[in-house]
Scaffold this motif. Structure first.
Motif, PDB file in Angstrom:
ATOM      1  N   LEU A   1       6.333  10.442  -9.424  1.00  0.00           N
ATOM      2  CA  LEU A   1       5.190  10.927  -8.911  1.00  0.00           C
ATOM      3  C   LEU A   1       5.997  11.150  -7.514  1.00  0.00           C
ATOM      4  N   LYS A   2       5.275  12.401  -6.728  1.00  0.00           N
ATOM      5  CA  LYS A   2       5.914  12.503  -5.351  1.00  0.00           C
ATOM      6  C   LYS A   2       5.185  11.614  -4.183  1.00  0.00           C
ATOM      7  N   ASP A   3       5.945  11.291  -3.061  1.00  0.00           N
ATOM      8  CA  ASP A   3       5.389  10.570  -2.325  1.00  0.00           C
ATOM      9  C   ASP A   3       4.449  11.238  -1.384  1.00  0.00           C
ATOM     10  N   ILE A   4       3.685  10.441  -0.494  1.00  0.00           N
ATOM     11  CA  ILE A   4       2.926  11.171   0.641  1.00  0.00           C
ATOM     12  C   ILE A   4       3.441  10.695   1.730  1.00  0.00           C
ATOM     13  N   ASP A   5       4.491  11.397   2.710  1.00  0.00           N
ATOM     14  CA  ASP A   5       4.943  11.063   3.774  1.00  0.00           C
ATOM     15  C   ASP A   5       4.852  11.769   4.972  1.00  0.00           C
ATOM     16  N   ASP A   6       3.860  12.697   4.787  1.00  0.00           N
ATOM     17  CA  ASP A   6       3.468  13.705   5.798  1.00  0.00           C
ATOM     18  C   ASP A   6       2.452  13.096   6.876  1.00  0.00           C
ATOM     19  N   VAL A   7       3.057  12.649   8.032  1.00  0.00           N
ATOM     20  CA  VAL A   7       2.082  11.970   8.935  1.00  0.00           C
ATOM     21  C   VAL A   7       1.152  12.882   9.730  1.00  0.00           C
ATOM     22  N   GLN A   8      -0.092  13.047   9.719  1.00  0.00           N
ATOM     23  CA  GLN A   8      -0.733  13.948  10.350  1.00  0.00           C
ATOM     24  C   GLN A   8      -1.613  13.325  11.222  1.00  0.00           C
ATOM     25  N   ASP A   9      -2.066  12.129  10.970  1.00  0.00           N
ATOM     26  CA  ASP A   9      -3.227  11.552  11.876  1.00  0.00           C
ATOM     27  C   ASP A   9      -2.179  10.860  13.150  1.00  0.00           C
ATOM     28  N   ARG A  10      -2.981  10.670  14.127  1.00  0.00           N
ATOM     29  CA  ARG A  10      -2.352   9.714  15.346  1.00  0.00           C
ATOM     30  C   ARG A  10      -2.402   8.307  14.825  1.00  0.00           C
TER      31      ARG A  10
ATOM     32  N   LEU B   1       0.842  -0.990   0.035  1.00  0.00           N
ATOM     33  CA  LEU B   1      -0.064   0.004   0.024  1.00  0.00           C
ATOM     34  C   LEU B   1       0.871   1.209   0.134  1.00  0.00           C
ATOM     35  N   ASP B   2       0.402   2.201  -0.912  1.00  0.00           N
ATOM     36  CA  ASP B   2       1.066   3.502  -0.869  1.00  0.00           C
ATOM     37  C   ASP B   2       0.343   4.547  -1.395  1.00  0.00           C
ATOM     38  N   GLY B   3       0.653   5.965  -1.426  1.00  0.00           N
ATOM     39  CA  GLY B   3       0.041   6.967  -2.236  1.00  0.00           C
ATOM     40  C   GLY B   3       0.812   7.896  -2.903  1.00  0.00           C
TER      41      GLY B   3
ATOM     42  N   LYS C   1      -4.480  -3.551  -7.545  1.00  0.00           N
ATOM     43  CA  LYS C   1      -5.742  -4.445  -7.039  1.00  0.00           C
ATOM     44  C   LYS C   1      -6.820  -3.281  -6.355  1.00  0.00           C
ATOM     45  N   TRP C   2      -6.536  -2.360  -6.012  1.00  0.00           N
ATOM     46  CA  TRP C   2      -7.690  -1.419  -5.412  1.00  0.00           C
ATOM     47  C   TRP C   2      -6.865   0.090  -5.529  1.00  0.00           C
ATOM     48  N   VAL C   3      -7.752   1.095  -5.863  1.00  0.00           N
ATOM     49  CA  VAL C   3      -7.184   2.299  -5.775  1.00  0.00           C
ATOM     50  C   VAL C   3      -8.443   3.190  -5.331  1.00  0.00           C
ATOM     51  N   ASN C   4      -7.717   4.417  -4.837  1.00  0.00           N
ATOM     52  CA  ASN C   4      -8.667   5.337  -4.232  1.00  0.00           C
ATOM     53  C   ASN C   4      -7.953   6.804  -4.686  1.00  0.00           C
ATOM     54  N   VAL C   5      -8.787   7.614  -5.441  1.00  0.00           N
ATOM     55  CA  VAL C   5      -8.245   8.848  -6.354  1.00  0.00           C
ATOM     56  C   VAL C   5      -9.372   9.551  -5.974  1.00  0.00           C
ATOM     57  N   GLY C   6      -8.773  10.727  -5.859  1.00  0.00           N
ATOM     58  CA  GLY C   6      -9.455  12.084  -5.862  1.00  0.00           C
ATOM     59  C   GLY C   6      -9.438  12.924  -4.334  1.00  0.00           C
TER      60      GLY C   6
ATOM     61  N   MET D   1      -4.044   6.768  -4.448  1.00  0.00           N
ATOM     62  CA  MET D   1      -3.430   5.708  -3.394  1.00  0.00           C
ATOM     63  C   MET D   1      -3.915   4.216  -4.048  1.00  0.00           C
ATOM     64  N   GLY D   2      -2.808   3.328  -3.908  1.00  0.00           N
ATOM     65  CA  GLY D   2      -3.157   2.036  -4.436  1.00  0.00           C
ATOM     66  C   GLY D   2      -2.584   0.915  -3.556  1.00  0.00           C
ATOM     67  N   LEU D   3      -3.256  -0.151  -3.755  1.00  0.00           N
ATOM     68  CA  LEU D   3      -2.883  -1.563  -3.043  1.00  0.00           C
ATOM     69  C   LEU D   3      -2.489  -2.541  -4.300  1.00  0.00           C
ATOM     70  N   VAL D   4      -1.265  -2.849  -4.358  1.00  0.00           N
ATOM     71  CA  VAL D   4      -0.394  -3.246  -5.504  1.00  0.00           C
ATOM     72  C   VAL D   4      -0.239  -5.006  -5.268  1.00  0.00           C
ATOM     73  N   ASP D   5      -0.470  -5.914  -6.118  1.00  0.00           N
ATOM     74  CA  ASP D   5       0.064  -7.213  -5.641  1.00  0.00           C
ATOM     75  C   ASP D   5       1.383  -7.331  -6.135  1.00  0.00           C
ATOM     76  N   ALA D   6       1.975  -8.805  -6.039  1.00  0.00           N
ATOM     77  CA  ALA D   6       3.362  -9.039  -6.303  1.00  0.00           C
ATOM     78  C   ALA D   6       3.682  -9.119  -7.818  1.00  0.00           C
ATOM     79  N   ASN D   7       2.921  -8.800  -8.727  1.00  0.00           N
ATOM     80  CA  ASN D   7       3.045  -8.620 -10.287  1.00  0.00           C
ATOM     81  C   ASN D   7       2.904  -7.176 -10.739  1.00  0.00           C
ATOM     82  N   TYR D   8       2.761  -6.155  -9.755  1.00  0.00           N
ATOM     83  CA  TYR D   8       2.899  -4.776 -10.109  1.00  0.00           C
ATOM     84  C   TYR D   8       1.475  -4.302 -10.477  1.00  0.00           C
ATOM     85  N   LYS D   9       0.260  -5.262 -10.586  1.00  0.00           N
ATOM     86  CA  LYS D   9      -0.990  -4.706 -10.677  1.00  0.00           C
ATOM     87  C   LYS D   9      -1.655  -4.180  -9.642  1.00  0.00           C
TER      88      LYS D   9
END
Length: 426
Positions: A384-393, A186-188, A225-230, A215-223
């Motif tokens: 693409l730029k990473d999202i690594d700003d942790v804001q939530d607890r 998982l990453d965004g 499997k789930w995305v969240n856009v917007g 944001m996407g969930l990727v399987d071992a073959n770089y596909k």
């Protein structure tokens, strides 16, 4: 006498008001006449010669017959895949000819859209290449992207909902990356956009530009499997994930994730999980690395083993951006249209990974015979730029901390270790 003067004054004001109204009417009429004069040409002559000299009628036909490699480089899909897309989208995109104008061929619409996705060129630039007006291109690009999503998304971005599907993904991670019980990485990423009207700071991210998050969930073959856009760029990974449907379904146990089972050569039941980075909260169903401060050898080994499996999501984003370089530009469309463009890119990426899995392997990270990392070609390009700003607890749960400790010991034990791991973390 005074009354007479007042009547004359009122009469003068009345005449003055009438004169002002007449002037306004004349100005409006003059502007309308100017507008009419500007619109004397229905189709410019050079645009009318599209079928003779346009890229679609000339160059693409030549490349299709003489140089399929260049055709693929031009549109990012080979001629066979291009024709399949055209055939499947024709019922959605075909318009009827009228007595004064012929409809654009579906193949031309798809070619313009794929070229835009491949390069991020301006609509004016594409206008001169394909001899189609830029305002027409601005509409058809979004229409074709929405048609691609409607036609392909359900088939190629299919989040598993059955236990057997999750187990198949986990087995691929075990076979390819020697990290067990993994259901996806998982990453965004940020996709830069022009600030929409009235957007304010909603889309302004901490890196200093306006963006929409993929944001996407990727399987071992770089596909994917789930995305969240917007989600607007001001949101962090954790905020987006915490409000996502996938997380809620996992918590509610609606995804039919396999029950906990022992790891290979072991006897203790361990839950299946997603792998992520520090932006996410540690849970029994989401594992992330140990903090880099004062790590023990076992913790470094665990982080190394986890990073090998999590590398697939970085590579997936790298391939996506390398193939569809519009994602590396600043998209100027409205946010809703940007979402359609991004989702269309993800659909096409998955199609290519399914049909031609070895097509872009030169771009992927690899390991030599000694398991040293050989960076993929995508790392040499802008990404693409990473999202690594942790804001939530992101407080970890007690069960998740115990599970990670157990995994740490397992991957340093004879039951779970690989021969080269300690050499790689020294």
């Amino acid at each position: 006498m005074d009354r007479q003067r007042m009547e004359m004054t009122n009469y003068g004001l009345l005449i003055h008001n009438h004169i002002l109204k007449l002037r306004m009417l004349l100005n409006r009429h003059r502007h309308k006449r100017i507008d009419r004069r500007v619109r004397t040409v229905w189709v410019r002559d050079w645009i009318g010669r599209r079928s003779q000299f346009g890229f679609y009628a000339q160059l693409l036909d030549e490349l299709r017959c003489e140089d399929t490699v260049s055709f693929k480089n031009f549109l990012r899909v080979d001629p066979t895949m291009f024709q399949e897309i055209v055939n499947r989208l024709t019922p959605r995109l075909q318009k009827k000819d009228t007595w004064y104008r012929k409809a654009l061929p579906v193949g031309l619409k798809v070619a313009i859209t794929l070229r835009y996705l491949a390069t991020g060129d301006s609509y004016h630039s594409l206008m001169y290449l394909f001899r189609v007006p830029h305002n027409t291109i601005s509409n058809l690009v979004v229409q074709v992207c929405e048609a691609i999503i409607s036609e392909y998304a359900e088939d190629v971005i299919n989040t598993p909902t059955e236990e057997a599907e999750w187990l198949a993904i986990s087995q691929e991670f075990s076979d390819m990356w020697q990290f067990h019980h993994v259901l996806g990485a998982l990453d965004g990423k940020h996709v830069a956009i022009k600030c929409p009207a009235g957007g304010g700071s909603k889309y302004y991210n901490y890196k200093g530009f306006h963006s929409i998050v993929l944001m996407g969930l990727v399987d071992a073959n770089y596909k994917f499997k789930w995305v969240n856009v917007g989600a607007p760029g001001a949101c962090s990974d954790a905020q987006i994930w915490n409000q996502s449907d996938l997380k809620n379904h996992i918590i509610d146990e609606n995804m039919h994730i396999p029950k906990a089972e022992p790891l290979p050569n072991d006897d203790k039941d361990i839950p299946y999980f997603i792998v992520g980075d520090d932006a996410f909260a540690l849970r029994s169903w989401l594992m992330k690395p140990f903090s880099r401060r004062n790590m023990t050898l076992e913790e470094r080994v665990f982080n190394y083993r986890l990073s090998r499996s999590r590398r697939v999501v970085e590579n997936a984003f790298g391939i996506l951006a390398n193939r569809f370089q519009c994602l590396l530009s600043t998209l100027k469309q409205e946010p809703n249209n940007v979402v359609s463009i991004i989702l269309a890119c993800v659909c096409l990426h998955n199609i290519m990974r399914i049909r031609y899995p070895g097509d872009q392997n030169i771009l992927l990270d690899r390991e030599d015979e000694n398991h040293h990392l050989l960076p993929g070609a995508w790392r040499d390009e802008t990404n693409l730029k990473d999202i690594d700003d942790v804001q939530d607890r992101n407080y970890p749960s007690k069960a998740a901390k115990q599970q990670r400790l157990y995994l740490k010991h397992y991957y340093s034990s004879p039951a779970g270790k690989v021969p080269w791991q300690e050499r790689m973390v020294q």
